[in-house]
Design an enzyme around this catalytic site. Structure first.
Site, short mmCIF file in Angstrom:
data_model
loop_
_atom_site.label_atom_id
_atom_site.label_comp_id
_atom_site.label_asym_id
_atom_site.label_seq_id
_atom_site.Cartn_x
_atom_site.Cartn_y
_atom_site.Cartn_z
N GLY A 33 9.59 5.82 -32.48
CA GLY A 33 10.81 5.10 -32.46
C GLY A 33 11.14 4.18 -33.42
NE ARG A 34 14.45 0.07 -31.38
CZ ARG A 34 15.29 0.52 -30.29
NH1 ARG A 34 16.43 1.11 -30.37
NH2 ARG A 34 14.64 0.26 -29.08
CB ILE A 35 8.16 -0.55 -33.68
CG1 ILE A 35 9.22 -1.87 -33.01
CG2 ILE A 35 7.00 -1.38 -33.84
CD1 ILE A 35 8.80 -2.29 -31.56
CB THR A 93 1.88 -3.84 -31.63
OG1 THR A 93 2.21 -2.66 -32.30
CG2 THR A 93 0.91 -4.57 -32.75
CB SER A 94 3.18 -0.33 -27.44
OG SER A 94 1.87 0.17 -27.09
NE ARG A 95 5.33 -4.36 -22.51
CZ ARG A 95 5.89 -4.99 -23.55
NH1 ARG A 95 5.32 -5.30 -24.58
NH2 ARG A 95 7.15 -5.59 -23.32
CD GLU A 101 -0.38 -9.08 -22.70
OE1 GLU A 101 0.85 -9.74 -22.90
OE2 GLU A 101 -0.62 -8.05 -23.30
CG HIS A 114 2.26 -10.04 -25.94
ND1 HIS A 114 2.38 -9.26 -24.86
CD2 HIS A 114 3.58 -9.51 -26.78
CE1 HIS A 114 3.38 -8.51 -24.84
NE2 HIS A 114 3.92 -8.39 -26.05
CB ALA A 125 3.65 -7.74 -32.46
C1 GLV Z 1 7.45 -7.41 -26.89
O1 GLV Z 1 6.25 -7.14 -26.41
C2 GLV Z 1 8.68 -7.05 -26.23
O2 GLV Z 1 8.63 -6.15 -25.49
O3 GLV Z 1 9.70 -7.90 -26.81
#
Ligand code: GLV
Length: 337
Positions: free
Chosen positions: A157-159, A238-240, A269, A288, A290
């Site tokens: 996707g975007r990231i 870096t997602s979930r 978290e 968390h 990023a």
């Molecule tokens: C960060 O984890 C977001 O979903 O913006």
């Protein structure tokens, strides 16, 4: 017209708060921590809008108590913390903040790739623990090279795309797995090849996860997947957190089934102080953060405020998660300002 009533669960910049206040009656949670579920339920009863973060779980029960709610605007790109289907049924617009955090998050995935490959957090701790006695050692803190290696991206996707773009300087072989295959043009432009998940896991030196958390992606990476990875591989998330089975990750790092990992997200978290992850030296841990650049975080607050106000203006919010909601309640019916 009565002014919309809004509950804001976190501190937002003054600029956005003042903008909200010029249209709405606003109640805010001024504490550093998220309000409890009971607190949200108490506050939400008479509110037309909720501005929240990913730290609050907006479930069925909360949504049912918010009988006047017209919009839930989250300051996050992910929306797994919101029961979107329940909100849609009740005619509540759900919005998020994609795009604005793409660069910061893709940068951070790279920070974790480099940290994991070159053992930066382990080395930092070594110096601070005053263990650095020999000035230079030929075999001291040996890590992995990144240049020319294979980067496997789960979720283009975007990231994920941003992470792929940033790999150019490292002249890497790029592969990706996604449930939706990218266009040929996008694949060619990025110089990336599609691969089944199993192939990606077997062939990548670095694996970076960029899929949303859904029932299908929960525990996407578990014991079997770790077994398929190279012993020299590094996993970056870096997602979930729940996309990676944390117990399986702990065993994989302990037993050196893989070489290392870089994590910004966790099953719970903040992580518990006795979480075994904390003791592992082949892991870079971040809390968390990023998307935590001044630019991204301010942009997210601004976008979430605009999303919320647009719904009250009866205008299409810039980032609507549940367009089906318009079949239940049209924007003309949410207009309050
Ligand atoms: C960060 O984890 C977001 O979903 O913006």
């Amino acid at each position: 017209m009565t002014r919309p009533k809004v509950y804001v669960t976190l501190k937002i910049p003054d600029e956005e708060l003042n903008l909200l206040r010029s249209f709405c009656d606003v109640e805010t949670n001024d504490k550093e921590t998220s309000p409890s579920k009971q607190e949200i339920i108490k506050r939400i009863e008479d509110k037309d809008g909720l501005l929240c973060s990913l730290m609050e779980k907006i479930d069925n029960e909360i949504i049912s108590c918010g009988s006047k709610l017209k919009v839930i605007s989250s300051i996050s790109v992910g929306f797994n913390h919101i029961d979107v289907s329940e909100a849609t049924k009740k005619g509540i617009y759900v919005t998020n903040t994609p795009g604005i955090l793409t660069n910061s998050t893709a940068d951070f995935a790279w920070a974790l790739i480099i940290s994991s490959a070159r053992r930066i957090s382990e080395a930092d701790k070594y110096v601070r623990d005053k263990k650095w006695k020999i000035p230079w050692g030929l075999t001291m803190f040996l890590g992995s090279e990144i240049y020319g290696r294979t980067l496997g991206i789960i979720g283009l996707g975007r990231i994920g795309t941003g992470v792929a773009e940033r790999s150019k300087g490292f002249k890497m072989r790029l592969i990706y797995y996604d449930v939706i295959r990218a266009s040929k043009e996008k694949e060619e432009n990025l110089g990336i090849e599609y691969a089944p998940l199993e192939t990606l896991l077997k062939e990548s030196d670095f694996i970076s996860i960029h899929v949303p958390l859904t029932p299908e992606t929960q525990n996407l990476i578990s014991h079997n997947e770790f077994k398929m990875m190279k012993p020299t591989a590094h996993l970056i998330n870096t997602s979930r957190g729940p996309i990676v089975d944390e117990d399986a990750l702990i065993s994989a790092l302990r037993n050196r089934t893989i070489a290392g990992a870089g994590l910004d997200v966790f099953e719970k978290e903040p992580i518990d102080p006795d979480n075994p992850l904390i003791e592992l030296d082949n892991l870079t841990i971040a809390p968390h953060i990023a998307s935590a650049t001044r630019e991204s975080r301010h942009g997210m607050a601004k976008m979430a405020t605009e999303n919320l106000l647009n719904v009250f203006k009866g205008e299409h919010p810039p980032q609507l998660v549940n367009p089906d909601v318009m079949k239940i309640r049209q924007l003309s019916e949410t207009k309050m300002v």
